[in-house]
Design a protein around this motif. Structure first.
Motif, PDB file in Angstrom:
ATOM      1  N   ARG A 204      -7.209  -9.259   3.509  1.00  0.00           N
ATOM      2  CA  ARG A 204      -6.699 -10.248   2.563  1.00  0.00           C
ATOM      3  C   ARG A 204      -7.259 -10.026   1.163  1.00  0.00           C
ATOM      4  O   ARG A 204      -6.972 -10.798   0.256  1.00  0.00           O
ATOM      5  CB  ARG A 204      -7.067 -11.661   3.025  1.00  0.00           C
ATOM      6  N   THR A 205      -8.057  -9.012   1.000  1.00  0.00           N
ATOM      7  CA  THR A 205      -8.822  -8.848  -0.242  1.00  0.00           C
ATOM      8  C   THR A 205      -8.538  -7.495  -0.894  1.00  0.00           C
ATOM      9  O   THR A 205      -8.892  -6.466  -0.327  1.00  0.00           O
ATOM     10  CB  THR A 205     -10.326  -8.935   0.070  1.00  0.00           C
ATOM     11  N   PRO A 206      -7.934  -7.469  -2.070  1.00  0.00           N
ATOM     12  CA  PRO A 206      -7.726  -6.200  -2.767  1.00  0.00           C
ATOM     13  C   PRO A 206      -9.036  -5.687  -3.379  1.00  0.00           C
ATOM     14  O   PRO A 206      -9.488  -6.182  -4.409  1.00  0.00           O
ATOM     15  CB  PRO A 206      -6.708  -6.541  -3.867  1.00  0.00           C
ATOM     16  N   ILE A 207      -9.653  -4.725  -2.713  1.00  0.00           N
ATOM     17  CA  ILE A 207     -10.925  -4.163  -3.151  1.00  0.00           C
ATOM     18  C   ILE A 207     -10.828  -2.645  -3.138  1.00  0.00           C
ATOM     19  O   ILE A 207     -10.243  -2.058  -2.226  1.00  0.00           O
ATOM     20  CB  ILE A 207     -12.080  -4.614  -2.231  1.00  0.00           C
TER      21      ILE A 207
ATOM     22  N   SER B 286       4.893  -0.896   0.690  1.00  0.00           N
ATOM     23  CA  SER B 286       3.472  -0.711   0.977  1.00  0.00           C
ATOM     24  C   SER B 286       2.949  -1.888   1.784  1.00  0.00           C
ATOM     25  O   SER B 286       3.387  -3.023   1.587  1.00  0.00           O
ATOM     26  CB  SER B 286       2.667  -0.579  -0.324  1.00  0.00           C
ATOM     27  N   ALA B 287       2.004  -1.592   2.694  1.00  0.00           N
ATOM     28  CA  ALA B 287       1.327  -2.656   3.432  1.00  0.00           C
ATOM     29  C   ALA B 287      -0.039  -2.969   2.839  1.00  0.00           C
ATOM     30  O   ALA B 287      -0.734  -3.863   3.309  1.00  0.00           O
ATOM     31  CB  ALA B 287       1.168  -2.251   4.896  1.00  0.00           C
ATOM     32  N   SER B 288      -0.433  -2.225   1.803  1.00  0.00           N
ATOM     33  CA  SER B 288      -1.776  -2.344   1.236  1.00  0.00           C
ATOM     34  C   SER B 288      -1.798  -3.334   0.080  1.00  0.00           C
ATOM     35  O   SER B 288      -1.154  -3.115  -0.960  1.00  0.00           O
ATOM     36  CB  SER B 288      -2.248  -0.969   0.742  1.00  0.00           C
ATOM     37  N   LEU B 289      -2.567  -4.419   0.239  1.00  0.00           N
ATOM     38  CA  LEU B 289      -2.726  -5.367  -0.868  1.00  0.00           C
ATOM     39  C   LEU B 289      -3.413  -4.706  -2.056  1.00  0.00           C
ATOM     40  O   LEU B 289      -3.129  -5.032  -3.211  1.00  0.00           O
ATOM     41  CB  LEU B 289      -3.538  -6.577  -0.412  1.00  0.00           C
ATOM     42  N   ARG B 290      -4.353  -3.791  -1.770  1.00  0.00           N
ATOM     43  CA  ARG B 290      -5.047  -3.094  -2.866  1.00  0.00           C
ATOM     44  C   ARG B 290      -4.051  -2.307  -3.709  1.00  0.00           C
ATOM     45  O   ARG B 290      -4.038  -2.429  -4.947  1.00  0.00           O
ATOM     46  CB  ARG B 290      -6.108  -2.143  -2.305  1.00  0.00           C
ATOM     47  N   ARG B 291      -3.227  -1.501  -3.051  1.00  0.00           N
ATOM     48  CA  ARG B 291      -2.271  -0.688  -3.810  1.00  0.00           C
ATOM     49  C   ARG B 291      -1.277  -1.546  -4.566  1.00  0.00           C
ATOM     50  O   ARG B 291      -0.929  -1.263  -5.706  1.00  0.00           O
ATOM     51  CB  ARG B 291      -1.552   0.281  -2.861  1.00  0.00           C
ATOM     52  N   ARG B 292      -0.828  -2.622  -3.940  1.00  0.00           N
ATOM     53  CA  ARG B 292       0.114  -3.520  -4.627  1.00  0.00           C
ATOM     54  C   ARG B 292      -0.533  -4.135  -5.870  1.00  0.00           C
ATOM     55  O   ARG B 292       0.080  -4.206  -6.935  1.00  0.00           O
ATOM     56  CB  ARG B 292       0.550  -4.642  -3.672  1.00  0.00           C
ATOM     57  N   ALA B 293      -1.779  -4.591  -5.715  1.00  0.00           N
ATOM     58  CA  ALA B 293      -2.468  -5.222  -6.842  1.00  0.00           C
ATOM     59  C   ALA B 293      -2.704  -4.222  -7.968  1.00  0.00           C
ATOM     60  O   ALA B 293      -2.493  -4.532  -9.149  1.00  0.00           O
ATOM     61  CB  ALA B 293      -3.790  -5.823  -6.372  1.00  0.00           C
ATOM     62  N   GLN B 294      -3.149  -3.014  -7.614  1.00  0.00           N
ATOM     63  CA  GLN B 294      -3.404  -2.004  -8.642  1.00  0.00           C
ATOM     64  C   GLN B 294      -2.121  -1.574  -9.341  1.00  0.00           C
ATOM     65  O   GLN B 294      -2.108  -1.377 -10.559  1.00  0.00           O
ATOM     66  CB  GLN B 294      -4.107  -0.799  -8.021  1.00  0.00           C
TER      67      GLN B 294
END
Length: 310
Positions: A244-247, A128-136
């Motif tokens: 840069r922000t998982p939102i 994944s390239a998504s910081l949001r998805r990785r964090a969740q």
């Protein structure tokens, strides 16, 4: 004398072309124009050329910048965007004139080996390239590992099939628009993973002074979607959200009551701050105020506990 054709600018990915063709068809329906009078022009954006993580090259605006420059210099009349890619602070001479009815907002879990997130073995590799998805996902499954997986939908699915990773995540909306919903292994409910702000929404951008386009585009705008997207993007703006922000955020309208859920996370999932607010709305500004105020409240609650920049 025949009027010049209306030119729609778009990126060249299959999903972007689907969205541009949809807008072309709708404009023709509401204006009585033919497809020869509403033409599509493909522009390559900086984001399409980057192979690494977007956060190191300027973030989401990389997918809209060239289209907006083409609007400003008159090479195109309208630009079609995935609203998820549009920066929350735009050029003062440009405006999103219509937001189409929203599609499925959920994230799609995709794997050729496992039938759900819960079924993944310990230490499974997620592309994944998504910081949001990785964090969740890290909140749900702290044992998971991650690798960068970029490219259009087809490219990511091919890499998955080649065994680059055990699973990946994409937006359900994009897969359905490309008639590839059969690739969705698990549609992840929003109570499990809240989507990115504006996920599943298509926006049409024009120069602010192009009053001749206002009447044409007005019928394309879906008010409920507009208010929901406005609240989500205001929440994102209040948090200075970027790549840069998982939102995550999702707003829904029931009658004249807009309910907004939002969250911000540490990149490793070690901290998650979430809030929900509801309020009556009668105009777009009401939705913006609701979202921005919740973003400020979340920022205050976070304090210095989350560091967003490396």
């Amino acid at each position: 004398m025949q009027s010049p054709p209306l030119i729609i600018g778009t990126r060249g990915s299959p999903l972007a072309l689907y969205q541009a063709n949809l807008v072309q068809r709708l404009i023709c329906e509401v204006s009585g124009r033919t497809e020869q009078e509403v033409i599509i022009k493909v522009l390559q954006t900086t984001g399409d050329q980057i192979k690494g993580e977007l956060k190191y090259f300027g973030g989401k605006g990389l997918f809209t910048r060239e289209l907006e420059l083409a609007l400003l210099d008159g090479r195109i009349d309208v630009a079609v965007h995935s609203m998820k890619d549009v920066p929350t602070v735009g050029h003062e001479d440009l405006v999103i004139r219509a937001i189409l009815p929203r599609a499925d907002v959920r994230d799609a879990f995709i794997s050729v080996k496992y039938d759900s997130i819960d079924a993944l073995p310990e230490g499974a590799l997620i592309g994944s390239a998504s910081l949001r998805r990785r964090a969740q996902l890290s909140v749900l499954r702290p044992d998971l590992t991650f690798c960068l997986l970029r490219g259009n939908v087809g490219t990511r699915l091919r890499k998955l099939e080649d065994g680059v990773c055990d699973a990946t995540m994409l937006a359900c909306a994009g897969l359905r628009r490309l008639e590839q919903e059969n690739r969705i292994t698990q549609a992840v409910e929003v109570d499990m993973m809240l989507p990115a702000p504006a996920q599943g929404a298509i926006g049409v951008e024009v120069k602010r002074d192009r009053e001749d386009l206002t009447e044409i585009l007005a019928p394309l705008n879906d008010r409920a979607t507009e208010w929901a997207i406005t609240a989500e993007r205001a929440f994102l703006r209040a948090l200075d959200g970027n790549c840069r922000t998982p939102i995550a955020a999702l707003a829904t309208l029931d009658g004249d009551v807009l309910t907004l859920r939002g969250e911000i996370l540490a990149k490793d999932g070690s901290l998650r701050v979430a809030q929900t607010v509801s309020g009556q709305v009668s105009k777009t500004l009401d939705a913006y105020d609701l979202g921005f105020k919740m973003g400020e409240a979340v920022r205050d609650e976070v304090g210095g506990r989350i560091t967003f920049d490396d």
